[in-house]
Motif scaffolding. Structure first.
Motif, PDB file in Angstrom:
ATOM      1  N   ASN A 216      -4.536 -20.926 -11.724  1.00  0.00           N
ATOM      2  CA  ASN A 216      -3.497 -19.954 -12.095  1.00  0.00           C
ATOM      3  C   ASN A 216      -3.690 -18.684 -11.262  1.00  0.00           C
ATOM      4  O   ASN A 216      -4.498 -17.822 -11.593  1.00  0.00           O
ATOM      5  N   VAL A 217      -2.932 -18.608 -10.135  1.00  0.00           N
ATOM      6  CA  VAL A 217      -3.080 -17.512  -9.175  1.00  0.00           C
ATOM      7  C   VAL A 217      -1.730 -16.841  -8.974  1.00  0.00           C
ATOM      8  O   VAL A 217      -0.690 -17.497  -8.941  1.00  0.00           O
ATOM      9  N   ALA A 218      -1.761 -15.517  -8.821  1.00  0.00           N
ATOM     10  CA  ALA A 218      -0.544 -14.758  -8.498  1.00  0.00           C
ATOM     11  C   ALA A 218      -0.629 -14.298  -7.049  1.00  0.00           C
ATOM     12  O   ALA A 218      -1.650 -13.757  -6.620  1.00  0.00           O
ATOM     13  N   LEU A 219       0.462 -14.544  -6.308  1.00  0.00           N
ATOM     14  CA  LEU A 219       0.559 -14.068  -4.937  1.00  0.00           C
ATOM     15  C   LEU A 219       1.615 -12.974  -4.896  1.00  0.00           C
ATOM     16  O   LEU A 219       2.750 -13.185  -5.328  1.00  0.00           O
ATOM     17  N   VAL A 220       1.243 -11.790  -4.385  1.00  0.00           N
ATOM     18  CA  VAL A 220       2.159 -10.652  -4.345  1.00  0.00           C
ATOM     19  C   VAL A 220       2.364 -10.246  -2.888  1.00  0.00           C
ATOM     20  O   VAL A 220       1.407  -9.866  -2.198  1.00  0.00           O
ATOM     21  N   ASP A 221       3.623 -10.373  -2.412  1.00  0.00           N
ATOM     22  CA  ASP A 221       3.988  -9.974  -1.050  1.00  0.00           C
ATOM     23  C   ASP A 221       4.646  -8.598  -1.148  1.00  0.00           C
ATOM     24  O   ASP A 221       5.805  -8.473  -1.543  1.00  0.00           O
ATOM     25  N   ILE A 222       3.893  -7.544  -0.779  1.00  0.00           N
ATOM     26  CA  ILE A 222       4.378  -6.174  -0.932  1.00  0.00           C
ATOM     27  C   ILE A 222       4.953  -5.725   0.405  1.00  0.00           C
ATOM     28  O   ILE A 222       4.221  -5.503   1.378  1.00  0.00           O
ATOM     29  N   GLY A 223       6.263  -5.625   0.453  1.00  0.00           N
ATOM     30  CA  GLY A 223       6.926  -5.226   1.674  1.00  0.00           C
ATOM     31  C   GLY A 223       7.242  -3.748   1.666  1.00  0.00           C
ATOM     32  O   GLY A 223       6.509  -2.934   1.098  1.00  0.00           O
ATOM     33  N   ALA A 224       8.393  -3.414   2.288  1.00  0.00           N
ATOM     34  CA  ALA A 224       8.807  -2.016   2.332  1.00  0.00           C
ATOM     35  C   ALA A 224       9.603  -1.636   1.092  1.00  0.00           C
ATOM     36  O   ALA A 224       9.325  -0.625   0.441  1.00  0.00           O
ATOM     37  N   GLY A 225      10.588  -2.486   0.742  1.00  0.00           N
ATOM     38  CA  GLY A 225      11.467  -2.134  -0.373  1.00  0.00           C
ATOM     39  C   GLY A 225      11.136  -2.803  -1.685  1.00  0.00           C
ATOM     40  O   GLY A 225      11.372  -2.243  -2.749  1.00  0.00           O
ATOM     41  N   VAL A 328      -0.505  -9.642  -0.121  1.00  0.00           N
ATOM     42  CA  VAL A 328      -0.172  -9.749   1.298  1.00  0.00           C
ATOM     43  C   VAL A 328       0.966  -8.784   1.591  1.00  0.00           C
ATOM     44  O   VAL A 328       1.531  -8.169   0.693  1.00  0.00           O
ATOM     45  N   GLY A 329       1.343  -8.672   2.876  1.00  0.00           N
ATOM     46  CA  GLY A 329       2.411  -7.765   3.271  1.00  0.00           C
ATOM     47  C   GLY A 329       1.857  -6.391   3.596  1.00  0.00           C
ATOM     48  O   GLY A 329       0.763  -5.998   3.166  1.00  0.00           O
ATOM     49  N   GLY A 330       2.649  -5.625   4.369  1.00  0.00           N
ATOM     50  CA  GLY A 330       2.190  -4.306   4.795  1.00  0.00           C
ATOM     51  C   GLY A 330       1.894  -3.376   3.645  1.00  0.00           C
ATOM     52  O   GLY A 330       0.954  -2.570   3.689  1.00  0.00           O
ATOM     53  N   GLY A 331       2.668  -3.470   2.558  1.00  0.00           N
ATOM     54  CA  GLY A 331       2.458  -2.589   1.415  1.00  0.00           C
ATOM     55  C   GLY A 331       1.172  -2.841   0.679  1.00  0.00           C
ATOM     56  O   GLY A 331       0.715  -2.000  -0.113  1.00  0.00           O
ATOM     57  N   SER A 332       0.539  -4.016   0.900  1.00  0.00           N
ATOM     58  CA  SER A 332      -0.726  -4.311   0.212  1.00  0.00           C
ATOM     59  C   SER A 332      -1.869  -3.434   0.712  1.00  0.00           C
ATOM     60  O   SER A 332      -2.923  -3.358   0.076  1.00  0.00           O
ATOM     61  N   MET A 333      -1.646  -2.759   1.872  1.00  0.00           N
ATOM     62  CA  MET A 333      -2.678  -1.879   2.425  1.00  0.00           C
ATOM     63  C   MET A 333      -2.695  -0.515   1.741  1.00  0.00           C
ATOM     64  O   MET A 333      -3.477   0.363   2.120  1.00  0.00           O
ATOM     65  N   THR A 334      -1.844  -0.311   0.757  1.00  0.00           N
ATOM     66  CA  THR A 334      -1.816   0.950   0.018  1.00  0.00           C
ATOM     67  C   THR A 334      -3.206   1.253  -0.550  1.00  0.00           C
ATOM     68  O   THR A 334      -3.821   0.398  -1.203  1.00  0.00           O
ATOM     69  N   PRO A 335      -3.730   2.427  -0.345  1.00  0.00           N
ATOM     70  CA  PRO A 335      -5.087   2.757  -0.809  1.00  0.00           C
ATOM     71  C   PRO A 335      -5.251   2.545  -2.318  1.00  0.00           C
ATOM     72  O   PRO A 335      -4.378   2.910  -3.113  1.00  0.00           O
ATOM     73  N   ASN A 336      -6.383   1.933  -2.683  1.00  0.00           N
ATOM     74  CA  ASN A 336      -6.809   1.745  -4.089  1.00  0.00           C
ATOM     75  C   ASN A 336      -5.897   0.804  -4.888  1.00  0.00           C
ATOM     76  O   ASN A 336      -6.085   0.651  -6.099  1.00  0.00           O
ATOM     77  N   LEU A 337      -4.909   0.182  -4.249  1.00  0.00           N
ATOM     78  CA  LEU A 337      -3.981  -0.673  -4.999  1.00  0.00           C
ATOM     79  C   LEU A 337      -4.671  -1.889  -5.618  1.00  0.00           C
ATOM     80  O   LEU A 337      -4.448  -2.185  -6.806  1.00  0.00           O
ATOM     81  N   PRO A 338      -5.514  -2.638  -4.887  1.00  0.00           N
ATOM     82  CA  PRO A 338      -6.163  -3.809  -5.513  1.00  0.00           C
ATOM     83  C   PRO A 338      -6.961  -3.434  -6.760  1.00  0.00           C
ATOM     84  O   PRO A 338      -6.914  -4.142  -7.777  1.00  0.00           O
ATOM     85  N   GLU A 339      -7.710  -2.312  -6.688  1.00  0.00           N
ATOM     86  CA  GLU A 339      -8.522  -1.911  -7.840  1.00  0.00           C
ATOM     87  C   GLU A 339      -7.651  -1.578  -9.052  1.00  0.00           C
ATOM     88  O   GLU A 339      -7.992  -1.910 -10.198  1.00  0.00           O
ATOM     89  N   LYS A 340      -6.533  -0.915  -8.811  1.00  0.00           N
ATOM     90  CA  LYS A 340      -5.665  -0.509  -9.923  1.00  0.00           C
ATOM     91  C   LYS A 340      -4.966  -1.730 -10.550  1.00  0.00           C
ATOM     92  O   LYS A 340      -4.774  -1.790 -11.772  1.00  0.00           O
TER      93      LYS A 340
END
Length: 720
Positions: A216-225, A328-340
């Motif tokens: 049971n895995v969630a994949l999140v593709d965080i783009g621009a919009g 994944v996606g460019g938006g996934s590089m947002t600082p501290n996002l994985p931890e939050k």
């Protein structure tokens, strides 16, 4: 040997902010990336992944294509993906009355599940357009949220007994317009659609192999919009979702706080991933150097909001925290996002991770690229569109041509959903229920359930989960309506009360009184709608005698027979009944209860005759004398009245019935003569035919017509 352009895989990731072009080559043990080129849109021609300006998007696509063609030759066909943010997810619940007809097999359950999916489909149509609008959304998958039986959660509905079965689903749909606008932009750029996939499927295919999808895995593709979400579990993709929050939200917060125009804010955001400090030139021309943490701190609120939205959507789609989350996606590089995100999903920090192109197995590059997550989706599109492309297939459903996206293993049920036929209306209607009142309580007897629709594929009977291929012809016919409710008295009287008592010294068990609309009936009596049913133990002696079939014996003749004699009513009693209940005198209306002791005695009387009526009226009905004839006593009777009933002459022994009307007239002459004796005796003539008879009255010779009286001595002698 050089690779020709016809052997290359050309893929485009057409995103909200930019278009990424990719050239791949299929190798024996994987794929080789030959080239990557990215170009941002000159204007906001796309919004949340949906093409709003086909011309502007086609210009960007053409520029990317032309750039790659200069290095790799002419490119005619391209693999693309429909944005995951275009997918629509809808929850729906459907109820089914299963009283008397439980769900016995998988096919019946599948009908119920697809009915819920179709309800979600229709709800989407009504939300997005006017009622009765044709269905233009394709179902790309659904998952069960839960089954319920009479409102309580249950693991499986198959072979369960109850009143109401419910199923709630979460279904995902792809609007037809998304694909059509995508194809239009490609055609304007001189490209032909080679293969189509969905962005979430593309990313999942390269990051989560089939063997891992049981997790049971969630994949999140965080783009621009937007941020696209896909959930895997039990070996498949179970749900898709989207939140309208992504990297642009962070860029806007950065722009607002530090007074930057949007492109500069986007550049600074990217620098935060590789530098510990950044130089900012604001719109006032002020240049300032900031440490990374000084820039991130003002973005905290926006980052929290993004992580909140992503976490809530994951919980909505999955119903619980997944085992792990991949970003994944460019938006996934947002600082501290994985931890939050990990904190909000109550997962360990190492269970939420950013996955870059280095996580794609069997992938090599012509030149070195940073192992960032931006290229995961474009590479996934190229590989997934080639290995598991979405095909168009055409089928016929009741003579109507239907086109389907072969996004998953298509079944007959998918064809019916896309046809717009309402599955619930294809079931035969249940028969009319019967409403009764049983001892004051309303009871409903359901009609017979209608039968499910009959399904044929290419002329042969099939099931809803039978596979579909291009060119199949589906025929569906409505099921038969159920019969109206039919019931007998025994069907509504499960428990019948009994009482035990003693009747004339014998122990007996007595069943209930059963009345239908006030009339006594048996358990085999047929019932009708709105009937009134009563069932109770005998309440008094009269009802007890009815149950014992003794009404006629004790009550039927105990009432007097009333006749009219010479215009006067006379009551003639036949029997006298004595009743004792528990050794005390009682009447027919005396209440009884369990274990009572009942004794009934009856004195017999003659049946009512004309004689008893005359004696009741005149105290006498005939004259009677006794004489001696040849030393034997003879009783003689003579009626004193001439009686007629309806002008018909009747005798003293004629039986009378209730309501008879009699006219009686007293006779003038009621004397007896010698000849009357011969009606009571037998005369034997002597053998000697020469002798003659001589009759004597009190020893004196007399004649046959002589009057006789009570006590007379009469003789008959034969003399020579």
């Amino acid at each position: 040997m050089p690779v020709t352009s016809s052997e290359l895989i050309f893929a485009l990731d057409i995103g909200t902010r930019s278009v990424v072009g990719l050239i791949l080559e299929k190798k024996q043990h994987g794929y080789h990336v030959l080239d990557v080129y990215s170009l941002e849109h000159k204007e906001r021609s796309m919004l949340d992944g949906q093409i709003h300006n086909v011309l502007a998007v086609s210009h960007t696509i053409t520029y990317v294509k032309d750039y790659l063609e200069k290095k790799h030759g002419q490119l005619k066909k391209v693999c693309v993906a429909a944005a995951g943010r275009s997918l629509k997810t809808k929850r729906a619940k459907i109820d089914l009355n299963i009283l008397g007809k439980p769900i016995f097999d998988r096919q019946a359950l599948l009908h119920l599940e697809l009915g819920a999916v179709q309800k979600a489909q229709f709800d989407l149509v009504h939300e997005d357009s006017a009622p009765h609008q044709k269905v233009n959304d394709y179902c790309v998958g659904y998952s069960i949220i839960d089954y319920r039986l009479d409102g309580e959660p249950i693991g499986s509905l198959i072979d369960q007994r109850g009143e109401t079965a419910s199923v709630e689903v979460i279904a995902t749909f792809l609007p037809k317009v998304v694909v059509e606008s995508l194809i239009s932009a490609l055609h304007r750029s001189g490209l032909e659609l080679e293969a189509l996939t969905l962005e979430p499927i593309a990313a999942i295919n390269v990051l989560i192999p089939q063997s891992m999808r049981r997790l049971n895995v969630a994949l999140v593709d965080i783009g621009a919009g937007t941020s696209d979400i896909a959930i895997t579990d039990l070996g498949t993709v179970t749900a898709y979702g989207m939140v309208p929050n992504a990297g642009d939200e962070i860029t806007e917060a950065l722009s607002d706080h530090f007074l930057l125009d949007f492109p500069d804010a986007e550049r600074i955001k990217k620098e935060l991933n590789s530098s510990d400090e950044v130089i900012i030139n604001d719109i006032l021309g002020m240049e300032t150097t900031y440490a990374k943490n000084q820039v991130v701190a003002p973005l905290e609120e926006a980052i929290n909001h993004l992580s909140d939205q992503i976490s809530l959507e994951i919980l909505k789609l999955n119903g619980r925290p997944p085992k792990a989350v991949m970003l994944v996606g460019g938006g996934s590089m947002t600082p501290n996002l994985p931890e939050k995100v990990a904190e909000r999903l109550e997962l360990p920090k190492n269970r939420v991770a950013i996955r870059g192109i280095d996580a794609i197995k069997g992938l090599t590059f012509e030149q070195e690229y940073d192992a960032t997550p931006e290229l995961v989706t474009p590479i996934g599109i190229a590989i997934a569109a080639k290995e598991s492309p979405v095909q168009y297939i055409s089928i016929q459903v009741n003579d109507e041509t239907i086109r389907l996206f072969d996004i998953k293993k298509l079944t007959v049920g998918d064809g019916l959903l896309s046809s717009g036929l309402e599955l619930s209306k294809l079931y035969g209607k249940p028969g009319m229920a019967m409403m009764l009142k049983v001892n004051g309580r309303v009871v409903s007897i359901p009609g017979e359930h209608g039968t499910p629709p009959t399904l044929k594929k290419n002329g042969e009977d099939i099931e809803l989960d039978s596979p579909l291929i291009h060119g199949d012809i589906i025929e569906i016919a409505k099921g038969k309506n159920g019969q109206d409710a039919i019931a007998k008295m025994k069907d509504v009287l499960d428990e019948q009360p009994v009482i035990n008592l003693s009747y004339n010294g014998e122990k007996i068990e007595v069943g209930p009184m059963i009345l239908l609309n006030g009339k006594h009936v048996t358990l085999d009596a047929s019932l009708s709608d709105r009937d009134l049913v009563e069932c109770y133990s005998p309440r008094n002696i009269e009802e007890l005698l009815f149950k014992l079939d003794l009404t006629e014996k004790y009550l039927g003749t105990s009432e007097p027979v009333q006749v009219i004699l010479n215009d006067k009513t006379i009551s003639l009693y036949q029997k006298k009944t004595s009743i004792y209940l528990n050794d005390k005198p009682a009447t027919f209306s005396t209440p009884i209860k369990n274990e009572d002791k009942l004794i009934i005695h009856q004195e017999e009387h003659e049946e009512p005759t004309l004689k008893s009526a005359l004696e009741k009226y005149y105290n006498v009905s005939h004259r009677e004398i006794v004489v001696s004839f040849n030393d034997d006593p003879v009783h003689l009777e003579k009626e004193m009245f001439e009686c007629r009933q309806d002008k018909r002459l009747i005798s003293l022994h004629s039986l009378l019935k209730n309501g008879d009307r009699i006219q009686a007239n007293k006779k003038e002459n009621i004397s007896f003569i010698f000849q009357d004796v011969f009606s009571k005796v037998t005369i034997q003539r002597p053998d000697d035919q020469h002798k003659r008879p001589v009759i004597l009255q009190n020893e004196e010779e007399t004649s046959f017509s002589a009057e006789i009286h009570h006590g007379d001595v009469l003789e008959l002698k034969w003399v020579d």
